[in-house]
Structure formats: C-alpha cells, structure tokens
Scaffold this active site. Structure first.
Site, short mmCIF file in Angstrom:
data_model
loop_
_atom_site.label_atom_id
_atom_site.label_comp_id
_atom_site.label_asym_id
_atom_site.label_seq_id
_atom_site.Cartn_x
_atom_site.Cartn_y
_atom_site.Cartn_z
N ASP A 176 -9.69 -4.96 -4.72
CA ASP A 176 -9.12 -4.01 -3.76
C ASP A 176 -10.02 -2.78 -3.68
O ASP A 176 -10.19 -2.06 -4.66
CB ASP A 176 -7.71 -3.61 -4.22
CG ASP A 176 -6.92 -2.84 -3.17
OD1 ASP A 176 -7.53 -2.01 -2.47
OD2 ASP A 176 -5.71 -3.07 -3.07
N HIS B 191 -7.56 -5.62 -0.40
CA HIS B 191 -6.38 -4.80 -0.16
C HIS B 191 -5.43 -5.46 0.84
O HIS B 191 -4.21 -5.46 0.65
CB HIS B 191 -6.81 -3.42 0.36
CG HIS B 191 -5.69 -2.45 0.48
ND1 HIS B 191 -5.02 -1.94 -0.62
CD2 HIS B 191 -5.12 -1.87 1.57
CE1 HIS B 191 -4.09 -1.09 -0.22
NE2 HIS B 191 -4.12 -1.03 1.10
N SER C 233 0.83 -1.20 0.00
CA SER C 233 0.00 0.00 0.00
C SER C 233 0.87 1.27 0.00
O SER C 233 1.67 1.48 -0.90
CB SER C 233 -0.96 -0.04 1.19
OG SER C 233 -1.99 0.92 1.07
#
Length: 274
Positions: A225, A254, A95
C-alpha cells in the site's frame, strides 16, 4: 435521489439495495459510494442488504463549506443508520472510510453494530508525531493540499494512474477505465471538502477509538500500500482492538477492493458468516 438531511442541513446521498442483514459501506477519499460497486453487487447477490453513502462534500451529497472532519463524518453515518433504523449492522470502511467507521463506533456506541471490517484504513494515525514516529511527515499531506489547490484534475489522474492501484509498479497493467472512474468520482465532489478532508484523514488520532471497540473487527491491508503504508497502520490497529483480526495481503495495493475484488469479497463473506 434518496437522501437524508443532517441536523446541520447537509443532504447525504445514499444507495440502499436488497434485503437481509445490512452492510453499510464507507468510501475512501475523495471518492463516492460508487467505489463500492464490486462489493455491493456481490453482497446483494449473497442475500444482504447493502447501503453506501456519499460522504458530505463528496459525490452527490451537498458540497458544503464546513464540517469536513471525523466528528461530522461519524455523526453523518449515525444519522443515516438511525434514519433507516438499521440493526445488527456490519460496517465496512476503506481508507478514510475505515477511520469513519472506527470513529463512528467509538463515538456512537455498538447498539446497532454487529461487526466491522476496515480495509487499507488510515487508523491509528497517519501523520508522524513524537508518539507516532513511523508516520508520514506532515509536509507530505501539505503537498497533497497544494497539488489539489493548484489543479485537482491533474492531481487526481496522477493518483489513480500511479500509487492508488499500484499501477506505477514494474509489470503492472494499468486499466484506463478504472483510472477514469476514480477521476470521475473525485471530480464529482467539492474541492473544499477534499482539501479539508486531507487533514481529517491524516491528522486524526484513532488510538483511543480503537481501544473502545469490542465488536469483532477484521483489519485487511496490502503490504504494498503506497497511500496508507502498512507497517504504521493495520498491525497497530489490530493490536489496539479488543477483538481485532489482521489479514495481510502480499503485494496488494491501496485500491485492493477494486483490483482484487474477488479475493477481498470472499474473505469479507467468510468473516461475515462466522
């Protein structure tokens, strides 16, 4: 606790386990090195040296007021690798950490880097602009900041219990311990750092960084995601990289390094050993 001190006086906490080729893990917003437990335990048992740090303002690192931007994140990562004199490093970022890894390699060069993997990562650019029409509107991220400022405890619980791990999908089986662990990590850090970090991960354009990188990079992303939408991230990053490989996971959320650790770890190991 093991820490390094940056040139601007920030103490960065890190974990350093095992021996062998080093893998350095960069975590997502607003978490800590603890989010990599499933990967660090796996790879230390595969004969690697595994290292993960808490980003400035996060986890056990200093809760400073300033420096919550990608330049400082990259420079802090550089300070860690230089202090530990790491060589032939494999960098793994999830991320926001994926953006940190990309910016670090482009900003500080590839002398110490062998490979990288970015998972559910924010590059090339999350926010919608004229040049990035597929991005998310800025008011989405303004809303994140408003919710954080109004009461981050409730906000963090909602993120973990819902879109982060896909627990809001029909048929999903939420794990209360996983939700609580996400919340715990978030609440360890500083609200100011997390507030500013939303701008860092959403508005930083990594396009030119991606173009500079020549080492092999594995781009891993789930097509479900809900935090970093797939279509405007992983495929675009893979195309911009000189030596990028895209691996797409059908239905993965995610937080796939946690929810699908066995699959992710196996694919990372295969990439590391090629």
């Amino acid at each position: 606790m093991p820490t390094i001190t940056t040139i601007d006086g920030v103490e960065i906490f890190y974990k350093d386990w095992g021996s062998g080729q080093p893998i350095v893990f960069s975590h997502g917003w607003p978490l800590s090195a603890d989010d990599w437990d499933a990967q660090m335990m796996f790879f230390v048992n595969q004969g690697f040296r595994v290292i993960a740090h808490d980003r400035r303002g996060h986890g056990r690192s200093s809760q400073v007021s300033d420096g919550h931007d990608m330049d400082h994140y990259a420079d802090d990562l550089a300070a860690l690798t230089e202090k530990l004199d790491l060589k032939n490093v494999i960098h793994v970022g999830h991320s926001t950490g994926g953006g940190e890894v990309v910016h670090y390699i482009a900003r500080h060069g590839e002398t110490r880097v062998e490979k990288a993997a970015i998972l559910s990562a924010v590059p090339p650019l999350m926010v919608k602009t004229d040049a990035n029409p597929g991005g998310l509107p800025k008011d989405v991220f303004d809303g994140f900041q408003a919710q954080l400022a109004a009461g981050r405890s409730e906000f963090y619980h909602a993120v973990a219990a819902g879109p982060f791990y896909g627990y809001n999908r029909p048929g999903a089986k939420p794990s209360d311990p996983v939700i609580r662990n996400w919340w715990r990590q978030g609440m360890m850090g500083g609200a100011k750092a997390h507030y500013d970090g939303i701008v860092a991960f959403s508005q930083t354009d990594f396009t030119e960084d991606l173009k500079k990188i020549t080492v092999p990079v594995l781009v891993m992303h789930g097509d479900d995601d809900q935090i970093v939408p797939y279509a405007d991230s992983a495929p675009l990053s893979a195309k911009l990289l000189k030596n990028g490989t895209l691996k797409t996971y059908k239905g993965f959320p995610h937080g796939m390094p946690t929810t699908h650790a066995e699959t992710i770890n196996a694919d990372l190991l295969a990439f590391f050993r090629t």
